[in-house]
Write an enzyme that holds these catalytic residues in place. Sequence first.
Site, PDB file in Angstrom:
ATOM      1  CG  HIS A 279      10.578  48.672  -3.236  1.00  0.00           C
ATOM      2  ND1 HIS A 279      11.078  47.398  -3.113  1.00  0.00           N
ATOM      3  CD2 HIS A 279       9.352  48.654  -2.667  1.00  0.00           C
ATOM      4  CE1 HIS A 279      10.194  46.639  -2.475  1.00  0.00           C
ATOM      5  NE2 HIS A 279       9.142  47.364  -2.204  1.00  0.00           N
TER       6      HIS A 279
ATOM      7  CG  ASP B 214       0.577  48.831  -8.008  1.00  0.00           C
ATOM      8  OD1 ASP B 214       0.951  49.935  -7.558  1.00  0.00           O
ATOM      9  OD2 ASP B 214       1.221  47.783  -7.828  1.00  0.00           O
TER      10      ASP B 214
ATOM     11  CE  LYS C 244       9.666  39.642 -10.162  1.00  0.00           C
ATOM     12  NZ  LYS C 244       9.796  38.928  -8.875  1.00  0.00           N
ATOM     13  CB  THR C 245      17.427  38.219 -13.705  1.00  0.00           C
ATOM     14  OG1 THR C 245      17.561  37.609 -12.410  1.00  0.00           O
ATOM     15  CG2 THR C 245      17.777  39.701 -13.599  1.00  0.00           C
TER      16      THR C 245
ATOM     17  CE  LYS D 295       2.290  41.024  -5.141  1.00  0.00           C
ATOM     18  NZ  LYS D 295       3.559  40.660  -5.787  1.00  0.00           N
TER      19      LYS D 295
ATOM     20  NE  ARG E 145       1.557  41.705  -1.072  1.00  0.00           N
ATOM     21  CZ  ARG E 145       2.606  41.995  -1.804  1.00  0.00           C
ATOM     22  NH1 ARG E 145       3.696  41.269  -1.704  1.00  0.00           N
ATOM     23  NH2 ARG E 145       2.579  43.013  -2.649  1.00  0.00           N
TER      24      ARG E 145
ATOM     25  CD  GLN F  84      -2.340  52.067   0.551  1.00  0.00           C
ATOM     26  OE1 GLN F  84      -2.195  50.858   0.384  1.00  0.00           O
ATOM     27  NE2 GLN F  84      -2.049  52.949  -0.380  1.00  0.00           N
TER      28      GLN F  84
ATOM     29  CG  HIS G   1      11.955  44.435  -5.344  1.00  0.00           C
ATOM     30  ND1 HIS G   1      11.184  45.148  -6.228  1.00  0.00           N
ATOM     31  CD2 HIS G   1      11.090  43.886  -4.452  1.00  0.00           C
ATOM     32  CE1 HIS G   1       9.906  45.037  -5.906  1.00  0.00           C
ATOM     33  NE2 HIS G   1       9.819  44.272  -4.839  1.00  0.00           N
TER      34      HIS G   1
ATOM     35  CB  THR H  31       6.516  41.561   1.413  1.00  0.00           C
ATOM     36  OG1 THR H  31       7.049  42.324   0.324  1.00  0.00           O
ATOM     37  CG2 THR H  31       5.143  42.117   1.760  1.00  0.00           C
TER      38      THR H  31
ATOM     39  CE  LYS I 171       4.163  45.234 -11.517  1.00  0.00           C
ATOM     40  NZ  LYS I 171       3.834  44.903 -10.107  1.00  0.00           N
TER      41      LYS I 171
END
Length: 406
Positions: A48, A192, A230-231, A82, A86, A171, A45, A40, A227
């Site tokens: 992963h 998840d 993230k910044t 989500k 998306r 999936q 990141h 995506t 999570k």
Amino acid sequence: MSLFEELKARNLVAQTTDEAAVRKLLDEGESTFYIGFDPTADSLHVGHFVAMIVMAHMQKHGHHPIALFGGGTGLIGDPSGKTDMRKMLTKETVDHNIECFVKQMSRLIDFGEGKARMVNNGDWLLGLNYIDFLREVGVHFSVNRMLSFECYKQRLERGLSFFELNYMLMQSYDFYMLNKTYGCNLELGGDDQWSNIIGGVELIRKKEQKEAFGMTFNLLLTSEGKKMGKTESGAVWLDPEKTSPYDFYQYWRNVDDADVINCMRMLTFVPLEEIEAYAKLEGSALNPVKERLAFELTTLIHGKEEAEKAQGAARALFGGGKDAANMPATVLTPGDLTDGAIGLLDLMVRCGLAPSKGEARRLVMQGGVSVDDEKVSDVAAVLTAGALQKGVVIRKGKKVYHKVSL
């Protein structure tokens, strides 16, 4: 220590479809397993990272990984976790993103002959006949049961499209196809993904009358349950063009005391005995542990040379030096200036030190911004072309430095 026990000790195991069977598979066999990655974005990141580490642990113990790239599912998007649907991507974008993933994953996974496979589910999903798919796969799924799973329940309140409802079937079909084609008998994924993994295990049992298994790993969360990765300026990416090795290093160097030991367990190959010794430390005694964590992870993703540069720059800055050679930097052009100057708030946004002028204003007003070691309290402060030609260093908080020049 067996592989399964090590993964548990590292806080990586969340759920299994059959713990005794999965334990036996990991500890006694040479399983072929897969983890899926939906392309995506054009970079992996920090989210992963756990999947890649688990894959590497498995490979080191003789198991055969399949990295499944979602050339098909990536065109739809997984609703798990989500609140909104998306954004739909083009096939060209998905293919480009997959190329980027392959390069990054190769740092941790050996894709040499007979070692690990890279497979694209677009190879079988994009050519499917919808009627045949419904007859072959859809007949085995109960919509009532699907809607009882958490990944769908939380979306029902906001609106779940039929488009996304198909994701679990796709999936599950992936696992079925990998089982038929490569003998893949184990699917791994973040916690998840639990309901999607169950779907694949059951589809193989119903269609092939064969056993297959699933195991989920814990998501990378802070001690407060948020999570990680993230910044203020966005995600922490593995691509050095999106998150520099220095910023990557600094992210891990600055983790909270409460999180550093868990990150060491989950994300590094540092022996557990060493980590348990670290766990006894508190306060400032944890600083060397944070340095070790940052160095280990930066080495894994960017190589030892970049890790040494990042560590050297960080130590110089923490020690009051000004080793700006390896510091994140932005070079402005005359077009970035207005009447030979640029406002500090605009500059912070331009450099990625704040996501918006509003956030930059808040940081300045709270006393969290310095320019060349001088704290700035005026939100209307500007930097002139003359100052920028010499180069200035902006500091946000105590630990984030950025060099700007013209």
